[in-house]
Design a protein around this motif. Structure first.
Motif, PDB file in Angstrom:
ATOM      1  N   PHE A   1      -4.766  -5.791  -8.381  1.00 36.97           N
ATOM      2  CA  PHE A   1      -3.994  -4.573  -8.576  1.00 36.97           C
ATOM      3  C   PHE A   1      -4.270  -3.893  -9.917  1.00 36.97           C
ATOM      4  O   PHE A   1      -4.642  -2.713  -9.948  1.00 36.97           O
TER       5      PHE A   1
ATOM      6  N   GLN B   1      -6.023  -0.114 -10.601  1.00 37.41           N
ATOM      7  CA  GLN B   1      -4.962   0.863 -10.853  1.00 37.41           C
ATOM      8  C   GLN B   1      -5.223   1.594 -12.175  1.00 37.41           C
ATOM      9  O   GLN B   1      -5.066   2.809 -12.268  1.00 37.41           O
TER      10      GLN B   1
ATOM     11  N   ASN C   1      -2.500  -4.449  -2.380  1.00 39.06           N
ATOM     12  CA  ASN C   1      -1.385  -4.330  -3.300  1.00 39.06           C
ATOM     13  C   ASN C   1      -1.189  -2.904  -3.785  1.00 39.06           C
ATOM     14  O   ASN C   1      -0.068  -2.443  -3.962  1.00 39.06           O
ATOM     15  N   MET C   2      -2.294  -2.195  -4.007  1.00 40.01           N
ATOM     16  CA  MET C   2      -2.171  -0.803  -4.435  1.00 40.01           C
ATOM     17  C   MET C   2      -1.570   0.023  -3.314  1.00 40.01           C
ATOM     18  O   MET C   2      -0.762   0.928  -3.550  1.00 40.01           O
TER      19      MET C   2
END
Lengths: 294, 310
Positions: free
Chosen positions: B243, B247, B264-265
């Protein structure tokens, strides 16, 4: 460890190690280049950053102090606030996690009780649950309880460190001898006293390791505070710098002055950790291997 | 400091004294020691997971409000191209990253184990240093280095400089960041395990005519298998949950990293960008479940080789 034997053995071996040392030198350059870049570029202003000069060497005017002053005065000194927040979260969260882990690890290692095997198996399962997987579930629960956007939203989840409990357990099992505890009991020491006076001193290396690892993990955490906090004043330094970077990337023209703050801010934010790791290395070096040396 | 913690002869069972009163007291004391952590565990691991599981069974619609949909969200997750695309990316990434990373950290640890100079000790510390750096800052530092505006790649290679932030090179850009950040940590674990090997074994092997390579391959590596497995598991868990790095690089690498780049993003975007907590929870849960199952299967398969859970 039989140091004398090793010493002699090593002296003989290290004679033929020149090629390996050279290889090590190259590796070192690779691992240190980003640090070098940040140190060099934290001395530049926006013009120096973008102005075509070599990015791995200092510009004409080296202005560390000016950039530091800008960093700490920008937006009413918000950066200082972020640093203090990071310190608060890291120390309260890290110390709390360590206390809980040492108690539980010792309990698992030295007492038989109903449900012990089952609880320990559950604990080992929890070691496999990555902290990031818990962020969104914890967020939805906390928002229901009205805890989001408070310091507790970051501190409470940081208290959970199953791997710390596991490390404490492994170490206490071997390092705290039952004979010693039994002898203390015969002498009339209560359970709490034998824990405080016998077990705790023996467990010092693993305690320092777990404390250091928990503090660093909390200080470095990004996903959790990013999700939990919306108030600028509560941000830790990681989320703060991330936000600056977002702003700077979004408006390329107006954001250029922010870049030198971001570079300086990155440098300042890693200094405490580097100092902590270097000064405590004697302790964590042994401790890191605990989980794997069975 | 001398070794204060001289390991006691291994004992698996603590002394079990007379039954009855003493046993009961021991039971109670044991529970009291474990209880504070137990409470935190229930409140911050079990409760959020149960609540998220509960949420993931509902769906909120503009018309009709929230309704119970049972496993519909999960069916949607596992047929959602965004989730599958992200999952495929992290799996591909793990398959390249983990062997590479282990090879590098193992090689460095073996070098450091056989070279003992002041320079080697210094290197060991410096190679470990990236671990102490927040992932955000690490990703940012490399982002700067990759950058066309102020990175050195452009100085060195000119117009032919590889753009590690472009959409077909970002895989390698991320790969490099993760290796840089974690190789030192893994190296320290392997190094500590190597230091724990009895050096008389090397003497014996040398008398039998073994060279440095043979000692490394036939003695050192087999003896540190538990440490290697531990690392593998950690790396697997960490990578599937990828992540922070993508990100952070999203802003620098305009266009190369979409909001659904990793699962997860995607979950983060669903939950916080679109306020779709039901679906976000379902993605989180599906991913956590997949990771958990993968790791357990892996540990079960390697159980005999001295996994750290044995």
């Amino acid at each position: 460890m039989s140091l004398q034997v090793q010493g002699a053995e090593r002296r003989r071996r290290s004679q033929s190690s020149l090629p390996l040392q050279v290889l090590l030198g190259f590796l070192l350059v690779y691992f240190l280049v980003p640090f070098w870049w940040v140190i060099v570029n934290s001395s530049k202003n926006a013009a120096g950053l973008f102005g075509g000069g070599s990015s791995l060497w200092f510009a004409e005017d080296v202005d560390f102090i000016g950039n530091l002053r800008d960093l700490f005065t920008y937006d009413g000194g918000i950066y200082t606030r972020w640093l203090l927040n990071s310190a608060l979260y890291a120390f309260v969260g890290g110390a709390g996690a360590t206390v809980l882990a040492v108690l539980a690890g010792y309990g698992f290692a030295k007492y038989r009780f109903a449900g012990r095997r089952f609880s320990f198996a559950v604990l080992l399962g929890a070691v496999m649950v990555p902290a990031t997987a818990l962020v969104i579930p914890t967020f939805v629960l906390f928002s229901r309880l009205g805890l989001t956007n408070t310091i507790w939203a970051v501190i409470l989840p940081s208290l959970l460190n199953p791997f710390g409990v596991y490390l404490m357990h492994v170490y206490a099992r071997d390092a705290v001898s039952d004979e010693l505890l039994d002898a203390a009991r015969v002498d009339g020491a209560g359970e709490v006293r034998s824990f405080l006076q016998i077990a705790l001193p023996l467990m010092r290396p693993v305690i320092v390791t777990v404390l250091l690892l928990s503090v660093v993990a909390t200080w470095n955490n990004y996903f959790l505070p990013l999700a939990m906090l919306s108030d600028n004043d509560l941000y830790p330094v990681t989320v703060g710098i991330g936000q600056w970077q977002g702003v700077a990337s979004a408006n390329n023209a107006g954001g250029t002055s922010l870049w030198s703050l971001i570079v300086m801010g990155s440098l300042v934010s890693i200094v405490p950790l580097i100092i902590a790791f270097l000064s405590l290395q004697r302790h964590w070096r042994g401790g890191l291997s605990i989980g794997s040396l069975k | 400091m001398t070794l204060t913690a001289e390991p006691a002869p291994p004992r698996t069972e603590p002394a079990t004294g007379a039954p009855g009163k003493v046993r009961l007291r021991e039971q109670l004391t044991g529970w009291l020691f474990v209880a504070p952590f137990g409470l935190v565990f229930l409140a911050l691991l079990v409760a959020p997971l149960v609540y998220a599981l509960y949420l993931s069974l509902f769906r909120k619609a503009l018309i009709g409000g929230t309704s119970f949909v049972f496993l519909d969200n999960y069916t949607k997750v596992f047929t959602d191209p965004s989730f599958l695309g992200g999952a495929w990316f992290v799996i591909r990434f793990s398959l390249v990253l983990i062997p590479l990373q282990m090879l590098i950290s193992l090689a460095i640890a073996l070098i450091l184990d056989s070279v003992t100079s002041r320079f080697a000790r210094f290197s060991r510390l410096m190679i470990f240093l990236p671990y102490a750096i927040p992932v955000v800052i690490g990703a940012l530092m490399w982002g700067f280095l990759y950058s066309k505006n102020f990175g050195p790649l452009h100085d060195v290679f000119g117009a032919a400089a590889p753009d590690l932030l472009s959409s077909n090179m970002i895989f390698y850009g991320l790969l490099n960041i993760v290796v840089w950040q974690w190789a030192g940590y893994y190296m320290i674990i392997i190094y500590a395990a190597l230091q724990g090997i009895d050096p008389t074994l090397y003497e014996a092997a040398r008398i039998d005519g073994a060279g440095g390579w043979q000692i490394a391959l036939r003695i050192k590596i087999p003896l540190i298998t538990p440490a290697l497995l531990l690392i593998l598991v950690f790396a697997l868990i960490g990578t599937l949950q990828f992540f922070n790095e993508p990100q952070i690089l999203r802003d620098l690498a305009a266009g190369s990293i979409g909001p659904d780049f990793t699962p997860n993003m995607y979950a983060y975007q669903q939950a916080f960008g679109l306020a779709n907590f039901n679906y976000g929870s379902a993605i989180s849960f599906a991913l956590g479940g997949v990771v958990f199952v993968c790791v357990y299967i892996f540990l079960f398969a390697t159980r005999k080789r001295g996994s750290f859970l044995s």
